[in-house]
Design a protein around this motif. Structure first.
Motif, PDB file in Angstrom:
ATOM      1  N   SER A   1       0.836  -1.207   0.000  1.00 29.47           N
ATOM      2  CA  SER A   1       0.000   0.000   0.000  1.00 29.47           C
ATOM      3  C   SER A   1       0.867   1.252   0.000  1.00 29.47           C
ATOM      4  O   SER A   1       0.576   2.222  -0.701  1.00 29.47           O
TER       5      SER A   1
ATOM      6  N   ASP B   1      -6.100  -1.419  -4.790  1.00 24.93           N
ATOM      7  CA  ASP B   1      -5.440  -2.005  -3.623  1.00 24.93           C
ATOM      8  C   ASP B   1      -6.369  -3.058  -3.003  1.00 24.93           C
ATOM      9  O   ASP B   1      -7.286  -2.735  -2.270  1.00 24.93           O
ATOM     10  N   GLU B   2      -6.123  -4.302  -3.339  1.00 25.27           N
ATOM     11  CA  GLU B   2      -6.944  -5.440  -2.908  1.00 25.27           C
ATOM     12  C   GLU B   2      -8.427  -5.225  -3.205  1.00 25.27           C
ATOM     13  O   GLU B   2      -9.269  -5.275  -2.312  1.00 25.27           O
TER      14      GLU B   2
HETATM   15 MG   LIG Z   1      -2.062  -2.767   2.150  1.00 23.71          MG
END
Ligand SMILES: [Mg+2]
Ligand SMILES: Nc1ncnc2c1ncn2[C@@H]1O[C@H](COP(=O)(O)OP(=O)(O)OP(=O)(O)O)[C@@H](O)[C@H]1O
Ligand SMILES: Nc1ncnc2c1ncn2[C@@H]1O[C@H](COP(=O)(O)OP(=O)(O)OP(=O)(O)O)[C@@H](O)[C@H]1O
Ligand SMILES: [Mg+2]
Lengths: 281, 290
Positions: B46, B167-168
């Motif tokens: 991240s 992000d995911e």
């Molecule tokens: Mg992360």
């Protein structure tokens, strides 16, 4: 025992619309059970989970925890002690800003001696592999690290039931496996009842019983092995089976004698090996 | 194109809790690439992606977007935000408006899109993520976890950024929605030539959708290359807390049992073919089992 009777739930949205999230839920979960709850986004899983430990109280219907109605205020502490919960978004769960304090917070209400409290916090953090972060501020954790702390905060209570709302959604594969074996251990050695919401179909195999939700209702209550045999049903629920189930089913269709209910990788390999050797009954 | 030049990022710089979350990163991302980033929890994924649209400023080093050093004094950093869209790991971290309409419109308005065009762009974005049109007046917080994630994705894709960072994105989505969205992003990548950067813990996703994968470990890039090649390094991946797709593991088990199975099986189709190849071999009278 958690017993849910004729539970309905309506949300009133901020623009005054009503959304019915649960419709006539009846469900009994016995002590020591391991139950998975699956279903499409918006099917009502989190809403149902929040009713199990009194975070949400029924307007229609009742929820009983070991016979005590969650609606009655004097049962409040008993219910919080009996049923722990890990929220889908861990940020909603933290009450203090430092890891160790946050884990200890839940225990303070339980009047546990200081030394034991300390020991339990340490164990809980070690269980999720985060002991070295005990003095860290929660704000400084990565997404997955927060999930691990939220899990520690629930297991430290050692309640009779633990409700996990997608606890592994942001974990790397090894951490996910570690958490899964942790849940299994809590269930098998401490007889803690586990209610486990997940979108990872491989994880469903951990449970002995699976509940499928759709549009606010429970539409199936079966064993994982049987669940994955009915791919059409699963897909109609916006779910799917693990990759190896699809593979075994395909081989089955092509006349190979492979059990499509297998969910364990090693067993699957053994089954394939037997079929290749041609010595299967 | 996005380029990192010796980038290090230190949280709580100059305090006793300081921590290098990414260390000396050199990285080049080409236009039109579908790049996956994998790595253990806390490995710096991240932090890394938050440098790509100027959300974080390197403690050391430079980040270039289309050749421009984005932290150069005279450069207007907000320009980068329109080019490079980021969907946060936690959707709640990017939502703040009263209703879904304003939430999705926010970026468009900031980017100077005419009010007359905004509505149709919003509808397109809702279609992209598979949400119904009648939710526009509701608060973005009045939704389930997965629905919130879809709203967050919609507000970024509405801007049609040249680069989209996810992000995911499939965390908490049901399998149907995950599949649908990843296919849409693949299409966005292939047919519109846009760059997609996917942070993921799903090895199946990475093999199926990414052209290239980078593996983060303790703040450093430890491996990079084609997913099909990277996933052959099972032991190294395991050491970094990662794994390989489930179906491959079955065939690796078969190898342990003595069968000469291929070690690069990632899809059900490949698995089927490999099974019958092995079967033909055994039919020929060969026995692999000791
Ligand atoms: Mg992360
Ligand atoms: N705070 C809220 N206000 C209004 N409606 C809500 C609220 N929270 C949830 N809902 C609605 O209730 C229904 C059930 O939501 P719930 O969060 O229980 O679903 P879920 O199965 O947990 O979904 P997900 O997989 O996305 O987490 C959904 O239609 C959702 O839009
Ligand atoms: N605000 C912060 N202050 C201090 N340290 C931080 C902060 N945010 C992250 N870190 C630390 O930096 C490291 C990298 O974090 P990052 O969020 O980039 O990891 P990640 O790879 O995205 O992890 P995950 O898969 O869990 O989301 C972690 O060890 C984390 O604890
Ligand atoms: Mg939910």
């Amino acid at each position: 025992m958690i017993k849910i009777e004729n539970l309905d739930c309506m949300y009133k949205t901020s623009n005054n619309q009503m959304v019915q999230a649960l419709k006539g839920i009846n469900l009994t979960i016995n002590p020591g059970e391991f139950v998975a709850i699956i279903g499409a986004n918006g099917s009502g899983k989190s809403t149902l989970a929040k009713h199990m430990n009194g975070i949400m109280l029924p307007k229609e219907g009742d929820v009983f925890v070991f016979g005590k109605n969650t609606k009655e205020e004097q049962n409040n502490l008993f219910i919080k002690k009996s049923v722990g919960m890990v929220f889908q978004n861990p940020d909603n769960q933290f009450v203090t800003s430092v890891v160790e304090e946050d884990i200890a917070f839940a225990l303070e209400n339980l009047e546990i001696p200081f030394d034991e409290m300390h020991e339990r916090v340490r164990m809980a953090l070690e269980c999720v592999g985060m002991y070295e972060y005990k003095d860290a501020s929660i704000e400084s954790l990565s997404g997955g690290q927060k999930q691990k702390i939220a899990i520690a905060g629930a297991i430290v209570m050692q309640p009779k039931f633990l409700v996990f709302d997608e606890p592994t959604s942001m974990l790397d594969p090894q951490s996910r496996e570690e958490i899964c074996s942790l849940l299994k251990r809590l269930n098998e050695t401490m007889n803690i009842g586990i209610i486990f919401i997940t979108q990872f179909m491989e994880e469903v195999a951990l449970a002995k019983r699976v509940i499928v939700m759709n549009d606010g209702k429970i539409v199936k209550d079966i064993s994982p092995g049987c669940l994955f045999e009915d791919i059409d049903f699963l897909e109609s629920m916006k779910l799917k089976a693990p990759q190896i189930t699809y593979f075994c089913l395909e081989l089955n269709k092509l006349g190979e004698n492979i059990n499509p209910g297998i969910l364990d990788l090693k067993e699957c390999a053994d089954e394939l090996a037997a079929a290749l050797k041609g010595n299967k009954l | 194109m996005i380029q990192f030049h010796n980038v290090t990022y230190t949280y709580n710089f100059n305090t006793d809790t300081c921590k290098d979350a990414i260390k000396n990163i050199n990285l080049k991302i080409l236009p039109g690439e579908f790049l996956a980033i994998i790595g253990q929890t806390g490995s710096g994924k991240s932090t890394l992606v938050e440098h790509m649209n100027g959300l974080k400023k390197p403690t050391v080093g430079e980040v270039f977007v289309s050749g421009q050093d984005i932290w150069q004094k005279k450069f207007d950093i907000t320009k980068v935000r329109f080019k490079v869209g980021l969907v946060f790991q936690y959707p709640e971290h990017q939502m703040f408006e009263q209703d879904v309409f304003s939430e999705i419109a926010f970026g468009l308005r900031n980017n100077g899109i005419a009010e007359t065009k905004i509505e149709s762009l919003i509808f397109e974005a809702l279609d992209f993520v598979g949400l119904p049109h009648d939710i526009l007046n509701s608060s973005p917080f009045d939704f389930s976890g997965g629905q919130k994630r879809k709203i967050a994705i919609a507000s970024t894709i509405a801007m049609q950024p040249d680069v989209i960072i996810l992000d995911e994105p499939t965390a908490g989505l049901d399998p149907y929605s995950s599949e649908l969205l990843l296919k849409k992003f693949k299409d966005y990548n292939k047919n519109k030539g846009k760059t997609v950067i996917l942070v993921s813990h799903s090895m199946e996703e990475v093999v199926r959708f990414a052209d290239r994968v980078i593996v983060m470990h303790n703040g450093e890039i430890k491996m990079e290359g084609e997913p099909r090649k990277i996933f052959t390094k099972v032991e190294e991946l395991n050491e970094m807390g990662l794994d390989v797709p489930q179906i491959l593991k079955v065939f690796l088990e078969l190898r342990k049992l003595g069968f000469p199975a291929r070690a690069d099986i990632y899809t059900v189709e490949e698995a089927k073919q490999e099974f019958f190849r092995l079967k033909n071999l055994t039919k020929g009278g060969k026995s692999f089992v000791k």
